[in-house]
Motif scaffolding. Sequence first.
Motif, short mmCIF file in Angstrom:
data_model
loop_
_atom_site.label_atom_id
_atom_site.label_comp_id
_atom_site.label_asym_id
_atom_site.label_seq_id
_atom_site.Cartn_x
_atom_site.Cartn_y
_atom_site.Cartn_z
N HIS A 143 0.86 -1.18 0.00
CA HIS A 143 0.00 0.00 0.00
C HIS A 143 0.90 1.23 0.00
N LEU A 144 0.65 2.12 -0.96
CA LEU A 144 1.40 3.37 -1.11
C LEU A 144 0.44 4.52 -0.89
N VAL A 145 0.82 5.44 -0.01
CA VAL A 145 -0.01 6.62 0.24
C VAL A 145 0.88 7.86 0.17
N GLY A 168 5.33 13.98 0.74
CA GLY A 168 5.83 12.79 1.40
C GLY A 168 5.03 11.57 1.00
N PHE A 169 5.50 10.42 1.43
CA PHE A 169 4.77 9.18 1.17
C PHE A 169 5.12 8.14 2.22
N ALA A 170 4.25 7.15 2.31
CA ALA A 170 4.50 5.98 3.16
C ALA A 170 4.21 4.74 2.33
N LEU A 171 5.04 3.74 2.51
CA LEU A 171 4.90 2.48 1.79
C LEU A 171 4.88 1.35 2.81
N THR A 172 3.82 0.55 2.79
CA THR A 172 3.69 -0.56 3.73
C THR A 172 3.40 -1.85 2.98
N ARG A 173 3.68 -2.95 3.67
CA ARG A 173 3.32 -4.26 3.15
C ARG A 173 2.63 -5.03 4.25
N ALA A 174 1.41 -5.47 3.98
CA ALA A 174 0.63 -6.24 4.96
C ALA A 174 0.60 -7.71 4.54
N VAL A 175 0.80 -8.57 5.53
CA VAL A 175 0.68 -10.02 5.35
C VAL A 175 -0.10 -10.53 6.56
N GLU A 213 4.50 -4.18 7.69
CA GLU A 213 5.78 -3.51 7.87
C GLU A 213 5.74 -2.17 7.17
N LEU A 214 6.16 -1.15 7.87
CA LEU A 214 6.33 0.16 7.26
C LEU A 214 7.69 0.12 6.57
N LEU A 215 7.68 0.04 5.26
CA LEU A 215 8.91 -0.12 4.49
C LEU A 215 9.64 1.20 4.30
N LEU A 216 8.90 2.25 4.02
CA LEU A 216 9.48 3.58 3.82
C LEU A 216 8.49 4.64 4.28
N LEU A 217 9.02 5.68 4.88
CA LEU A 217 8.24 6.87 5.17
C LEU A 217 9.17 8.04 4.86
N THR A 277 2.93 12.89 10.51
CA THR A 277 1.85 12.41 11.38
C THR A 277 0.63 12.02 10.56
N ALA A 278 0.28 12.81 9.56
CA ALA A 278 -0.86 12.46 8.70
C ALA A 278 -0.60 11.15 7.97
N LEU A 279 0.63 10.97 7.47
CA LEU A 279 0.97 9.71 6.81
C LEU A 279 0.87 8.54 7.77
N MET A 280 1.40 8.71 8.97
CA MET A 280 1.35 7.63 9.96
C MET A 280 -0.10 7.30 10.32
N GLN A 281 -0.93 8.31 10.51
CA GLN A 281 -2.34 8.06 10.81
C GLN A 281 -3.02 7.34 9.65
N GLY A 282 -2.67 7.72 8.42
CA GLY A 282 -3.22 7.04 7.26
C GLY A 282 -2.80 5.58 7.21
N VAL A 283 -1.55 5.32 7.50
CA VAL A 283 -1.04 3.94 7.53
C VAL A 283 -1.78 3.13 8.59
N LEU A 284 -1.93 3.69 9.77
CA LEU A 284 -2.61 2.97 10.86
C LEU A 284 -4.08 2.71 10.52
N THR A 285 -4.73 3.68 9.91
CA THR A 285 -6.13 3.50 9.51
C THR A 285 -6.24 2.39 8.46
N ASP A 286 -5.36 2.43 7.47
CA ASP A 286 -5.36 1.39 6.44
C ASP A 286 -5.08 0.01 7.04
N CYS A 287 -4.11 -0.05 7.94
CA CYS A 287 -3.78 -1.32 8.58
C CYS A 287 -4.98 -1.87 9.36
N ALA A 288 -5.63 -1.02 10.11
CA ALA A 288 -6.79 -1.46 10.88
C ALA A 288 -7.88 -1.99 9.97
N ALA A 289 -8.11 -1.32 8.84
CA ALA A 289 -9.14 -1.76 7.90
C ALA A 289 -8.81 -3.12 7.30
#
Length: 157
Positions: free
Chosen positions: A51-53, A63-70, A75-79, A92-104
């Motif tokens: 997931h790329l945001v 900025g951007f955040a790149l995560t991989r969910a399994v 794992e937060l690969l890059l921020l 902070t907005a990116l981190m909140q977006g990552v956490l929201t996506d992860c929870a979903a």
Amino acid sequence: MMATRSLTLRTGDARDVGVMDALMAAAFEARWGEAWTRSQAMGVLAMPGIHLVFALVDDIPAGFALTRAVLDEAELLLLAVTPAHRRAGVGTALMQGVLTDCAALGVTHLHLEVRENNPAIAFYQRHGFTRQGIRRGYYRGHDGVAYDAHTYARVVG
């Protein structure tokens, strides 16, 4: 500190690799060798669970955040946040977006790895990450010096 008129998040994909390249070049100091190559980024973007945001300030990528969910872990690969947009809520907005996506996605734990002397460690700690371990000599800067990697994790939710 920058006055932000609008801060929005949008998802991205492999078509955005050029935007990722530009943001990594601006955000990561070349001496540490942390920016990925275009082929590395394309390879990861093709993997399942990626997931790329992007964070946009006044419609300009900041900025951007790149995560991989399994399954239930991610794992937060890059921020990355450009220097001009640091300490303005972009990370902070990116981190909140990552956490929201992860929870979903049903992710319960988010992990990351960071170079031992990276100032971003304080940011991760402020966002609930705690150090889990150390990988000795994992990173090598352009000067050939080896640095430990610190692994961090936090519960999602």
